[in-house]
Design a protein around this motif. Structure first.
Motif, PDB file in Angstrom:
ATOM      1  N   SER A 283      75.257 -54.714 -61.110  1.00 38.18           N
ATOM      2  CA  SER A 283      75.005 -53.314 -60.828  1.00 38.18           C
ATOM      3  C   SER A 283      73.681 -53.060 -60.117  1.00 38.18           C
ATOM      4  O   SER A 283      73.626 -52.258 -59.182  1.00 38.18           O
ATOM      5  CB  SER A 283      75.036 -52.513 -62.130  1.00 38.18           C
ATOM      6  OG  SER A 283      74.735 -51.168 -61.886  1.00 38.18           O
ATOM      7  N   TYR A 284      72.622 -53.709 -60.551  1.00 36.84           N
ATOM      8  CA  TYR A 284      71.311 -53.384 -59.978  1.00 36.84           C
ATOM      9  C   TYR A 284      71.220 -53.664 -58.471  1.00 36.84           C
ATOM     10  O   TYR A 284      70.797 -52.784 -57.720  1.00 36.84           O
ATOM     11  CB  TYR A 284      70.182 -54.088 -60.734  1.00 36.84           C
ATOM     12  CG  TYR A 284      68.836 -53.670 -60.207  1.00 36.84           C
ATOM     13  CD1 TYR A 284      68.327 -52.410 -60.524  1.00 36.84           C
ATOM     14  CD2 TYR A 284      68.106 -54.485 -59.366  1.00 36.84           C
ATOM     15  CE1 TYR A 284      67.105 -51.995 -60.017  1.00 36.84           C
ATOM     16  CE2 TYR A 284      66.887 -54.075 -58.857  1.00 36.84           C
ATOM     17  CZ  TYR A 284      66.394 -52.831 -59.179  1.00 36.84           C
ATOM     18  OH  TYR A 284      65.201 -52.417 -58.679  1.00 36.84           O
TER      19      TYR A 284
ATOM     20  N   GLU B  45      73.620 -53.738 -56.345  1.00 40.60           N
ATOM     21  CA  GLU B  45      74.573 -52.865 -55.657  1.00 40.60           C
ATOM     22  C   GLU B  45      74.074 -51.425 -55.564  1.00 40.60           C
ATOM     23  O   GLU B  45      74.246 -50.769 -54.544  1.00 40.60           O
ATOM     24  CB  GLU B  45      75.932 -52.876 -56.369  1.00 40.60           C
ATOM     25  CG  GLU B  45      76.693 -54.170 -56.220  1.00 40.60           C
ATOM     26  CD  GLU B  45      77.130 -54.416 -54.787  1.00 40.60           C
ATOM     27  OE1 GLU B  45      77.644 -53.483 -54.143  1.00 40.60           O
ATOM     28  OE2 GLU B  45      76.935 -55.554 -54.324  1.00 40.60           O
ATOM     29  N   ASN B  46      73.475 -50.915 -56.646  1.00 34.09           N
ATOM     30  CA  ASN B  46      73.090 -49.507 -56.708  1.00 34.09           C
ATOM     31  C   ASN B  46      71.589 -49.267 -56.592  1.00 34.09           C
ATOM     32  O   ASN B  46      71.165 -48.128 -56.407  1.00 34.09           O
ATOM     33  CB  ASN B  46      73.584 -48.889 -58.025  1.00 34.09           C
ATOM     34  CG  ASN B  46      75.081 -48.962 -58.130  1.00 34.09           C
ATOM     35  OD1 ASN B  46      75.791 -48.600 -57.217  1.00 34.09           O
ATOM     36  ND2 ASN B  46      75.578 -49.460 -59.264  1.00 34.09           N
ATOM     37  N   HIS B  47      70.780 -50.275 -56.762  1.00 29.79           N
ATOM     38  CA  HIS B  47      69.316 -50.160 -56.732  1.00 29.79           C
ATOM     39  C   HIS B  47      68.824 -49.105 -57.714  1.00 29.79           C
ATOM     40  O   HIS B  47      67.950 -48.305 -57.401  1.00 29.79           O
ATOM     41  CB  HIS B  47      68.810 -49.847 -55.318  1.00 29.79           C
ATOM     42  CG  HIS B  47      69.252 -50.858 -54.313  1.00 29.79           C
ATOM     43  ND1 HIS B  47      68.758 -52.137 -54.281  1.00 29.79           N
ATOM     44  CD2 HIS B  47      70.161 -50.779 -53.310  1.00 29.79           C
ATOM     45  CE1 HIS B  47      69.327 -52.793 -53.300  1.00 29.79           C
ATOM     46  NE2 HIS B  47      70.194 -52.004 -52.700  1.00 29.79           N
ATOM     47  N   SER B  48      69.410 -49.091 -58.910  1.00 28.05           N
ATOM     48  CA  SER B  48      69.060 -48.105 -59.922  1.00 28.05           C
ATOM     49  C   SER B  48      69.083 -48.752 -61.304  1.00 28.05           C
ATOM     50  O   SER B  48      70.100 -49.332 -61.709  1.00 28.05           O
ATOM     51  CB  SER B  48      70.052 -46.942 -59.891  1.00 28.05           C
ATOM     52  OG  SER B  48      69.858 -46.089 -60.998  1.00 28.05           O
TER      53      SER B  48
ATOM     54  N   TRP C  42      71.658 -46.824 -63.618  1.00 27.78           N
ATOM     55  CA  TRP C  42      73.049 -47.254 -63.477  1.00 27.78           C
ATOM     56  C   TRP C  42      73.266 -48.640 -64.055  1.00 27.78           C
ATOM     57  O   TRP C  42      74.324 -48.936 -64.615  1.00 27.78           O
ATOM     58  CB  TRP C  42      73.498 -47.214 -62.017  1.00 27.78           C
ATOM     59  CG  TRP C  42      73.923 -45.855 -61.593  1.00 27.78           C
ATOM     60  CD1 TRP C  42      73.327 -45.077 -60.655  1.00 27.78           C
ATOM     61  CD2 TRP C  42      75.022 -45.087 -62.109  1.00 27.78           C
ATOM     62  NE1 TRP C  42      73.982 -43.877 -60.563  1.00 27.78           N
ATOM     63  CE2 TRP C  42      75.033 -43.865 -61.438  1.00 27.78           C
ATOM     64  CE3 TRP C  42      75.984 -45.322 -63.086  1.00 27.78           C
ATOM     65  CZ2 TRP C  42      75.975 -42.883 -61.699  1.00 27.78           C
ATOM     66  CZ3 TRP C  42      76.930 -44.334 -63.341  1.00 27.78           C
ATOM     67  CH2 TRP C  42      76.911 -43.139 -62.660  1.00 27.78           C
TER      68      TRP C  42
ATOM     69  N   HIS D 143      76.050 -49.392 -66.817  1.00 25.30           N
ATOM     70  CA  HIS D 143      77.053 -50.431 -66.615  1.00 25.30           C
ATOM     71  C   HIS D 143      76.927 -51.537 -67.658  1.00 25.30           C
ATOM     72  O   HIS D 143      77.923 -52.148 -68.037  1.00 25.30           O
ATOM     73  CB  HIS D 143      76.944 -50.991 -65.199  1.00 25.30           C
ATOM     74  CG  HIS D 143      77.344 -49.994 -64.160  1.00 25.30           C
ATOM     75  ND1 HIS D 143      76.697 -49.889 -62.962  1.00 25.30           N
ATOM     76  CD2 HIS D 143      78.301 -49.041 -64.149  1.00 25.30           C
ATOM     77  CE1 HIS D 143      77.248 -48.917 -62.258  1.00 25.30           C
ATOM     78  NE2 HIS D 143      78.223 -48.382 -62.971  1.00 25.30           N
TER      79      HIS D 143
END
Length: 58
Positions: free
Chosen positions: A29-30, A32-35, A38, A42
């Motif tokens: 997730s990190y 992919e979303n840079h957050s 999130w 996830h």
């Protein structure tokens, strides 16, 4: 006695599987979303996000 040992192995396997799924979801997730938020969400959802990611990528 044999039944108790089998039960203990199943519980330990499930515990490690949940931990691995959460870590894998956060690791995917990190980037992919840079957050971080999130990634935490996830990580909580665990295997659901891993399955979604696998289906969305194919």
């Amino acid at each position: 006695m044999n039944g108790n040992r089998y039960y203990g192995v199943r519980v330990e396997g499930a515990k490690y599987g949940v931990g691995f799924g959460s870590a894998l979801a956060m690791a995917i997730s990190y980037p992919e979303n840079h957050s971080i938020l999130w990634a935490i969400v996830h990580g909580i959802l665990g295997w659901l996000y891993v399955i979604y990611f696998a289906l969305a990528r194919s």
